[in-house]
Design a protein around this motif. Structure first.
Motif, PDB file in Angstrom:
ATOM      1  N   TRP A  35      72.374  11.541  -1.917  1.00  0.00           N
ATOM      2  CA  TRP A  35      72.310  12.255  -3.182  1.00  0.00           C
ATOM      3  C   TRP A  35      72.543  11.352  -4.384  1.00  0.00           C
ATOM      4  CZ3 TRP A  35      69.588  16.252  -2.945  1.00  0.00           C
ATOM      5  CH2 TRP A  35      69.624  17.093  -1.834  1.00  0.00           C
ATOM      6  N   GLU A  36      73.339  10.297  -4.250  1.00  0.00           N
ATOM      7  CA  GLU A  36      73.522   9.369  -5.367  1.00  0.00           C
ATOM      8  C   GLU A  36      72.227   8.638  -5.699  1.00  0.00           C
ATOM      9  OE1 GLU A  36      76.804   6.764  -4.614  1.00  0.00           O
ATOM     10  OE2 GLU A  36      78.311   8.295  -5.132  1.00  0.00           O
ATOM     11  N   GLN A  38      69.225  10.243  -5.420  1.00  0.00           N
ATOM     12  CA  GLN A  38      68.279  11.336  -5.704  1.00  0.00           C
ATOM     13  C   GLN A  38      67.444  11.747  -4.496  1.00  0.00           C
ATOM     14  OE1 GLN A  38      68.183   8.441  -8.133  1.00  0.00           O
ATOM     15  NE2 GLN A  38      70.024   9.556  -8.757  1.00  0.00           N
ATOM     16  N   GLY A  39      67.909  11.446  -3.286  1.00  0.00           N
ATOM     17  CA  GLY A  39      67.206  11.898  -2.093  1.00  0.00           C
ATOM     18  C   GLY A  39      65.810  11.315  -1.983  1.00  0.00           C
ATOM     19  N   GLN A  51      70.737  20.522   0.682  1.00  0.00           N
ATOM     20  CA  GLN A  51      71.689  20.959  -0.333  1.00  0.00           C
ATOM     21  C   GLN A  51      72.703  21.961   0.227  1.00  0.00           C
ATOM     22  OE1 GLN A  51      69.957  21.969  -4.236  1.00  0.00           O
ATOM     23  NE2 GLN A  51      68.067  20.989  -3.567  1.00  0.00           N
ATOM     24  N   ASN A 108      64.943  17.661   0.954  1.00  0.00           N
ATOM     25  CA  ASN A 108      65.672  17.717  -0.314  1.00  0.00           C
ATOM     26  C   ASN A 108      66.234  19.105  -0.577  1.00  0.00           C
ATOM     27  OD1 ASN A 108      65.157  15.033  -0.855  1.00  0.00           O
ATOM     28  ND2 ASN A 108      63.630  15.418  -2.444  1.00  0.00           N
ATOM     29  N   LYS A 150      75.639  11.349   3.391  1.00  0.00           N
ATOM     30  CA  LYS A 150      75.346  12.362   2.374  1.00  0.00           C
ATOM     31  C   LYS A 150      75.527  11.790   0.974  1.00  0.00           C
ATOM     32  CE  LYS A 150      77.006  16.833   0.671  1.00  0.00           C
ATOM     33  NZ  LYS A 150      77.955  17.956   0.913  1.00  0.00           N
TER      34      LYS A 150
END
Length: 338
Positions: A188-189, A191-192, A83, A79, A184
């Protein structure tokens, strides 16, 4: 302009999470570089205390290094590190994996063919017995109605020999974190990873959440890697037992449909107790105690996880009651399960 955007090929980042894994870099990293054209290789370091970073800087200057300030485990480590990575598709690759020539090509083709595919795993064979499937992922992951996990090619402790029986590209329920390709955007959409898991089953939890959103998880038989397994936590380590039992229950609390969560949770607590007794006579007191610790940890975390709950899809399972089928009916291959 719109045609150009639609046909643009996805970019790939191969991200290897590391904690004191210099020996794995010595063994496998050159092969990853040789067999992964048109991709960028990253190492996300979880505050290693060995010479991993200096070794990479000296011997593999093309590898990009991302350094976390502390050991955040698999879930938190990725996480944090991801980034800093800009590519369209992540390949989260364990450091104890040997890749094969052109292993990324068919997987990227699948992503480009179907935009609703969120995650893909290759065929995972056992590095130590190369004709056999490997425990973590094999030919794609599934779950039974009680939340027990299994794979095509691996049911509980039984590994199948790869004789081409799973040479089909097909939809699965979960893809292994040992070699997980994921968009990706979808990562991330959603929340990992759930950082509270620390390690083990966080990828299954994420795949379940992706399935709940209507996304597709896929197995690609045209791509193959070999996994050593136990590169960070040995299979006989009680801490692995603790994390597996705890995280499996937490995952069920988060994702099971509302009409199933209570009775399955209670039944699983009882079945875990039987597993603890079995461990006591086979693997020793430490593993039995690990299950007890896991249960108390779940009780402590229950209020937090009830808040995380989002009722999941009803068709989450592929088979029923595989613990009975395996231990009583002696059905030890995916094909024999009902």
């Amino acid at each position: 302009m719109e045609i150009h955007k639609r046909n643009r090929l996805s970019t790939l980042a191969i991200a290897i999470l590391n904690y004191n894994g210099i020996s794995w870099f010595e063994k496998f990293l050159q092969g990853i570089l040789d067999y992964s054209p048109n991709s960028t290789i990253y190492v996300i370091d979880n505050a290693s205390t060995d010479d991993s970073i200096s070794y990479l800087q000296k011997n593999f200057p093309s590898v990009r290094i991302i350094q976390n300030k502390k050991n955040l485990g698999y879930a938190g480590g990725y996480n944090e590190g991801l980034q800093s990575i800009a590519e369209d598709i992540y390949c989260l690759l364990n450091s104890d994996v040997e890749v094969t020539e052109n292993w990324t090509v068919p997987i990227l083709e699948l992503f480009n063919e179907n935009k609703n595919i969120a995650a893909i795993q290759p065929k995972i064979r056992n590095y130590k017995q190369k004709d056999y499937f490997e425990f973590a992922g094999a030919a794609g992951g599934f779950m039974d109605n009680l939340g027990y996990l299994f794979c095509r090619g691996r049911v509980f402790f039984s590994l199948e020999k790869d004789e081409g029986q799973y040479n089909d590209n097909r939809e699965i329920f979960w893809a292994t974190g040992a070699c997980l390709f994921i968009r990706k955007k979808d990562f991330w959409e959603n929340q990992g990873f759930d950082a509270d898991f620390f390690a083990h089953m966080e990828e299954i939890d994420l795949c379940w959440r992706l399935k709940n959103k209507g996304k597709i998880i896929y197995y690609c038989a045209d791509s193959m890697v070999y996994h050593v397994g136990g590169g960070t936590l040995d299979v006989y380590n009680p801490e692995k037992t603790y994390l597996n039992f705890r995280n499996n229950l937490l995952m069920l609390i988060k994702n099971l449909p509302s009409n199933k969560v209570l009775w399955i949770f209670i039944l699983r607590l009882l079945l875990d107790g039987l597993a603890g007794i079995r461990f006591l006579f086979s693997n020793g007191w430490k593993h039995c105690w690990a299950i007890i610790r896991a249960h108390f940890s779940v009780y402590h975390m229950l209020p937090k996880y009830l808040k995380k709950r989002k009722a999941g899809i009803d068709n989450y399972y592929d088979k029923k009651y595989i613990i009975f089928q395996y231990f009583v009916k002696k059905r030890n291959t995916y094909i024999r399960l009902k």
